[in-house]
Design a protein around this motif. Structure first.
Motif, PDB file in Angstrom:
ATOM      1  N   ILE A  74       0.850  -1.200   0.000  1.00 29.23           N
ATOM      2  CA  ILE A  74       0.000   0.000   0.000  1.00 29.23           C
ATOM      3  C   ILE A  74       0.884   1.249   0.000  1.00 29.23           C
ATOM      4  CG2 ILE A  74      -1.696   1.334   1.327  1.00 29.23           C
ATOM      5  CD1 ILE A  74      -2.792  -1.409   2.328  1.00 29.23           C
ATOM      6  N   ALA A  75       1.938   1.235   0.803  1.00 22.00           N
ATOM      7  CA  ALA A  75       2.844   2.381   0.892  1.00 22.00           C
ATOM      8  C   ALA A  75       3.521   2.664  -0.449  1.00 22.00           C
ATOM      9  CB  ALA A  75       3.892   2.149   1.978  1.00 22.00           C
ATOM     10  N   ILE A  76       3.959   1.628  -1.112  1.00 17.62           N
ATOM     11  CA  ILE A  76       4.603   1.795  -2.420  1.00 17.62           C
ATOM     12  C   ILE A  76       3.608   2.394  -3.413  1.00 17.62           C
ATOM     13  CG2 ILE A  76       5.526   0.533  -4.406  1.00 17.62           C
ATOM     14  CD1 ILE A  76       6.884  -1.351  -2.291  1.00 17.62           C
ATOM     15  N   ASN A  77       2.401   1.857  -3.438  1.00 12.34           N
ATOM     16  CA  ASN A  77       1.385   2.368  -4.371  1.00 12.34           C
ATOM     17  C   ASN A  77       1.024   3.813  -4.063  1.00 12.34           C
ATOM     18  OD1 ASN A  77       1.252   0.002  -5.845  1.00 12.34           O
ATOM     19  ND2 ASN A  77      -0.378  -0.852  -4.598  1.00 12.34           N
ATOM     20  N   LYS A  78       0.836   4.141  -2.799  1.00 13.86           N
ATOM     21  CA  LYS A  78       0.496   5.520  -2.409  1.00 13.86           C
ATOM     22  C   LYS A  78       1.645   6.464  -2.739  1.00 13.86           C
ATOM     23  CE  LYS A  78      -3.553   4.849  -0.344  1.00 13.86           C
ATOM     24  NZ  LYS A  78      -4.780   5.401  -0.896  1.00 13.86           N
ATOM     25  N   SER A  79       2.873   6.005  -2.544  1.00 12.30           N
ATOM     26  CA  SER A  79       4.039   6.828  -2.858  1.00 12.30           C
ATOM     27  C   SER A  79       4.136   7.084  -4.356  1.00 12.30           C
ATOM     28  CB  SER A  79       5.323   6.152  -2.368  1.00 12.30           C
ATOM     29  OG  SER A  79       5.302   6.012  -0.972  1.00 12.30           O
ATOM     30  N   LEU A 128      19.631   6.985  -7.274  1.00  8.34           N
ATOM     31  CA  LEU A 128      19.293   5.895  -8.193  1.00  8.34           C
ATOM     32  C   LEU A 128      17.913   6.110  -8.810  1.00  8.34           C
ATOM     33  CD1 LEU A 128      20.332   2.755  -6.077  1.00  8.34           C
ATOM     34  CD2 LEU A 128      21.544   3.700  -8.049  1.00  8.34           C
ATOM     35  N   PRO A 129      17.715   5.616 -10.030  1.00 10.38           N
ATOM     36  CA  PRO A 129      16.355   5.625 -10.592  1.00 10.38           C
ATOM     37  C   PRO A 129      15.423   4.824  -9.676  1.00 10.38           C
ATOM     38  CG  PRO A 129      17.978   5.095 -12.285  1.00 10.38           C
ATOM     39  CD  PRO A 129      18.702   5.084 -10.963  1.00 10.38           C
ATOM     40  N   GLU A 134      14.101   1.298  -5.346  1.00 12.66           N
ATOM     41  CA  GLU A 134      13.046   0.509  -4.717  1.00 12.66           C
ATOM     42  C   GLU A 134      13.583  -0.834  -4.206  1.00 12.66           C
ATOM     43  OE1 GLU A 134       8.624  -0.222  -6.175  1.00 12.66           O
ATOM     44  OE2 GLU A 134      10.048  -1.165  -7.533  1.00 12.66           O
ATOM     45  N   VAL A 135      14.299  -1.574  -5.057  1.00  6.48           N
ATOM     46  CA  VAL A 135      14.786  -2.896  -4.628  1.00  6.48           C
ATOM     47  C   VAL A 135      15.869  -2.779  -3.562  1.00  6.48           C
ATOM     48  CG1 VAL A 135      14.090  -4.149  -6.714  1.00  6.48           C
ATOM     49  CG2 VAL A 135      16.371  -3.169  -6.606  1.00  6.48           C
ATOM     50  N   ILE A 136      16.717  -1.754  -3.672  1.00  2.68           N
ATOM     51  CA  ILE A 136      17.760  -1.550  -2.650  1.00  2.68           C
ATOM     52  C   ILE A 136      17.128  -1.269  -1.291  1.00  2.68           C
ATOM     53  CG2 ILE A 136      19.523   0.102  -1.854  1.00  2.68           C
ATOM     54  CD1 ILE A 136      20.692  -1.814  -3.854  1.00  2.68           C
ATOM     55  N   LEU A 146      13.841 -11.637  -1.295  1.00  3.55           N
ATOM     56  CA  LEU A 146      13.616 -11.400  -2.720  1.00  3.55           C
ATOM     57  C   LEU A 146      12.189 -11.766  -3.132  1.00  3.55           C
ATOM     58  CD1 LEU A 146      17.015 -12.695  -4.160  1.00  3.55           C
ATOM     59  CD2 LEU A 146      16.267 -10.320  -3.915  1.00  3.55           C
ATOM     60  N   GLU A 147      11.672 -12.840  -2.574  1.00  4.18           N
ATOM     61  CA  GLU A 147      10.311 -13.277  -2.896  1.00  4.18           C
ATOM     62  C   GLU A 147       9.273 -12.264  -2.410  1.00  4.18           C
ATOM     63  OE1 GLU A 147      12.630 -15.193  -1.373  1.00  4.18           O
ATOM     64  OE2 GLU A 147      13.088 -16.560  -3.027  1.00  4.18           O
ATOM     65  N   GLU A 148       9.528 -11.637  -1.256  1.00  2.21           N
ATOM     66  CA  GLU A 148       8.621 -10.613  -0.744  1.00  2.21           C
ATOM     67  C   GLU A 148       8.663  -9.364  -1.635  1.00  2.21           C
ATOM     68  OE1 GLU A 148       8.421 -11.189   4.043  1.00  2.21           O
ATOM     69  OE2 GLU A 148      10.375 -10.568   3.243  1.00  2.21           O
ATOM     70  N   ILE A 149       9.856  -9.042  -2.117  1.00  3.79           N
ATOM     71  CA  ILE A 149       9.989  -7.911  -3.034  1.00  3.79           C
ATOM     72  C   ILE A 149       9.232  -8.212  -4.322  1.00  3.79           C
ATOM     73  CG2 ILE A 149      11.602  -6.518  -4.400  1.00  3.79           C
ATOM     74  CD1 ILE A 149      13.669  -7.028  -2.124  1.00  3.79           C
ATOM     75  N   GLN A 150       9.333  -9.437  -4.779  1.00  2.00           N
ATOM     76  CA  GLN A 150       8.601  -9.852  -5.982  1.00  2.00           C
ATOM     77  C   GLN A 150       7.099  -9.671  -5.775  1.00  2.00           C
ATOM     78  OE1 GLN A 150       8.538 -14.054  -6.641  1.00  2.00           O
ATOM     79  NE2 GLN A 150       7.640 -13.869  -8.678  1.00  2.00           N
ATOM     80  N   GLN A 151       6.591 -10.079  -4.622  1.00  2.98           N
ATOM     81  CA  GLN A 151       5.168  -9.926  -4.316  1.00  2.98           C
ATOM     82  C   GLN A 151       4.757  -8.460  -4.286  1.00  2.98           C
ATOM     83  OE1 GLN A 151       4.771 -11.928  -0.526  1.00  2.98           O
ATOM     84  NE2 GLN A 151       3.581 -13.575  -1.478  1.00  2.98           N
ATOM     85  N   LEU A 152       5.572  -7.638  -3.647  1.00  2.00           N
ATOM     86  CA  LEU A 152       5.244  -6.217  -3.507  1.00  2.00           C
ATOM     87  C   LEU A 152       5.258  -5.482  -4.835  1.00  2.00           C
ATOM     88  CD1 LEU A 152       7.221  -5.133  -0.330  1.00  2.00           C
ATOM     89  CD2 LEU A 152       4.761  -5.141  -0.618  1.00  2.00           C
ATOM     90  N   THR A 153       6.271  -5.773  -5.651  1.00  2.00           N
ATOM     91  CA  THR A 153       6.464  -5.014  -6.884  1.00  2.00           C
ATOM     92  C   THR A 153       5.756  -5.635  -8.084  1.00  2.00           C
ATOM     93  OG1 THR A 153       8.526  -6.196  -7.332  1.00  2.00           O
ATOM     94  CG2 THR A 153       8.694  -4.096  -6.137  1.00  2.00           C
ATOM     95  N   LYS A 154       5.340  -6.872  -7.939  1.00  2.00           N
ATOM     96  CA  LYS A 154       4.681  -7.598  -9.036  1.00  2.00           C
ATOM     97  C   LYS A 154       5.586  -7.728 -10.264  1.00  2.00           C
ATOM     98  CE  LYS A 154       0.467  -7.933  -7.179  1.00  2.00           C
ATOM     99  NZ  LYS A 154       0.518  -8.751  -6.021  1.00  2.00           N
ATOM    100  N   ILE A 155       6.887  -7.901 -10.021  1.00  4.46           N
ATOM    101  CA  ILE A 155       7.808  -8.147 -11.124  1.00  4.46           C
ATOM    102  C   ILE A 155       8.434  -9.525 -10.925  1.00  4.46           C
ATOM    103  CG2 ILE A 155       8.292  -5.736 -11.691  1.00  4.46           C
ATOM    104  CD1 ILE A 155      10.790  -5.853 -10.030  1.00  4.46           C
TER     105      ILE A 155
END
Length: 182
Positions: A74-79, A128-129, A134-136, A146-155
């Motif tokens: 939610i925070a990433i999307n709102k940001s 950084l771009p 975001e990943v850093i 890494l799997e949680e980052i994948q879930q959050l970013t949908k990549i």
């Protein structure tokens, strides 16, 4: 879940749960939002929006992820929404002035980033771009897998790994530039 959060109906008391989530994740969410919007006041606004959204959508939380992962998404999307808002985009001159003053003056923002780690490294991360920053931030500062980052970013997981590898290389270069020029 903490038994003290359970109401008389056997369900979590939303006010108590949101209070606990805010205590537990509020500061991290604000720092995460800052990495996107690069303005502490705006990061605080985004954080408030995040927890309002969490409160309103709490009954729909299905438990398919942890509260932390859900809140960070939610925070990433709102940001990202805040960045997209036209009136939040500073003009080029303002950006140049800010970059110039940041080099010579450690602002309150820089001092706050210092609490996370080395100021130069924090400044390099902020340069950084977004897709690499975001990943850093999620991997090193928020300590997500890494799997949680994948879930959050949908990549794709391989894309997460590639971005992390490229971000580290870019950071190394930016950091070394700062060390030799700073």
């Amino acid at each position: 879940m903490d038994k003290a959060l359970i109401g008389t109906d056997g369900h979590p008391d939303p006010e108590l749960l949101i209070e606990q989530l805010l205590d537990e994740y509020g500061e991290s969410v604000k720092k995460l939002a800052y990495t996107y919007v690069k303005d502490w006041a705006l990061a605080e606004d985004v954080t408030q929006e995040v927890f309002l959204s969490v409160y309103h959508h709490l009954p729909r939380f299905r438990g398919e992820s942890s509260y932390k992962t859900w809140i960070y998404k939610i925070a990433i999307n709102k940001s990202k929404d805040a960045i997209k808002t036209r009136f939040l985009r500073p003009n080029k001159l303002l950006k140049k002035l800010k970059a110039y003053t940041d080099v010579y003056d450690l602002s309150a923002e820089a001092r706050a980033m210092d609490a996370i780690g080395d100021v130069r490294l924090s400044q390099a991360v902020m340069r950084l771009p977004v897709k690499y920053r975001e990943v850093i931030i999620l991997y090193y500062y928020e300590e997500l897998k890494l799997e949680e980052i994948q879930q959050l970013t949908k990549i794709n997981l391989s894309t997460v790994k590639t971005r992390l590898r490229r971000a580290k290389a870019m950071l190394r270069e930016l950091y070394e530039e700062g060390v030799t020029h700073g």
